[in-house]
Design a protein around this motif. Sequence first.
Motif, PDB file in Angstrom:
ATOM      1  N   ILE A  72      39.350  35.931  47.745  1.00  0.00           N
ATOM      2  CA  ILE A  72      40.109  35.139  46.768  1.00  0.00           C
ATOM      3  C   ILE A  72      39.710  35.525  45.354  1.00  0.00           C
ATOM      4  N   TRP A  73      38.419  35.758  45.131  1.00  0.00           N
ATOM      5  CA  TRP A  73      37.941  36.126  43.801  1.00  0.00           C
ATOM      6  C   TRP A  73      38.363  37.529  43.401  1.00  0.00           C
ATOM      7  N   VAL A  74      38.686  38.364  44.363  1.00  0.00           N
ATOM      8  CA  VAL A  74      39.215  39.690  44.045  1.00  0.00           C
ATOM      9  C   VAL A  74      40.722  39.606  43.807  1.00  0.00           C
ATOM     10  N   THR A  75      41.398  38.777  44.590  1.00  0.00           N
ATOM     11  CA  THR A  75      42.853  38.687  44.503  1.00  0.00           C
ATOM     12  C   THR A  75      43.323  37.973  43.235  1.00  0.00           C
ATOM     13  N   MET A  76      42.685  36.903  42.859  1.00  0.00           N
ATOM     14  CA  MET A  76      43.151  36.118  41.708  1.00  0.00           C
ATOM     15  C   MET A  76      43.124  36.901  40.392  1.00  0.00           C
ATOM     16  N   PRO A  77      42.040  37.615  40.051  1.00  0.00           N
ATOM     17  CA  PRO A  77      42.095  38.399  38.815  1.00  0.00           C
ATOM     18  C   PRO A  77      43.056  39.586  38.886  1.00  0.00           C
ATOM     19  N   ALA A  78      43.418  40.004  40.103  1.00  0.00           N
ATOM     20  CA  ALA A  78      44.356  41.117  40.246  1.00  0.00           C
ATOM     21  C   ALA A  78      45.811  40.649  40.219  1.00  0.00           C
TER      22      ALA A  78
END
Length: 177
Positions: A72-78
């Motif tokens: 989730i922490w990788v997907t949200m900033p992307a």
Amino acid sequence: MAMLVTLVVVYLVIRAGGAGGDTVRAAVFRTRTLDLVTNTARLALTVTVLSVLIGVGLAVGVSRGVSRGRPIWVTMPAAPLAIPSYIAGFAWGRLIPGFERFGAAVLILTMTCYPLVMLPAVAALSGTGRSAEDVARTLGCTPWWPSCAPPGPGSPRRSSVGHCWWRCMRSATSVDR
């Protein structure tokens, strides 16, 4: 990147080429052309630097700091990758009247381009172990040393490695009195 910045000048030369040498010189060396080339170079440099700072910072935070919910922490900033920059610029311009000029362009382009830096950086940092960081800490180096040192043999060397090595060696050999 230099070729992309000079694209405006090349376009003007091609367009004015049919009219003769005097017309080409007048079109290429006028003040407005110089302003456009300068602003384009400033915009490209500013957006590149800010995108690298934000992208690498988020990548380090996600790959080294987050243990739970990492996808989730990788997907949200992307997520800004889902919206093209010209649509984001149009939307911000419609939502906030007067949202224009250099600062607005830097903000929009940086927010839409930093994921292009963050995702490869996360992948590179995820593929390296933390053994180099552990070794640096056991040698008594300062806490920021592992972030300056290359994390593994497959990673490219950074320009600040020599400075970080010098600082680590200086702090490791200094005697507190």
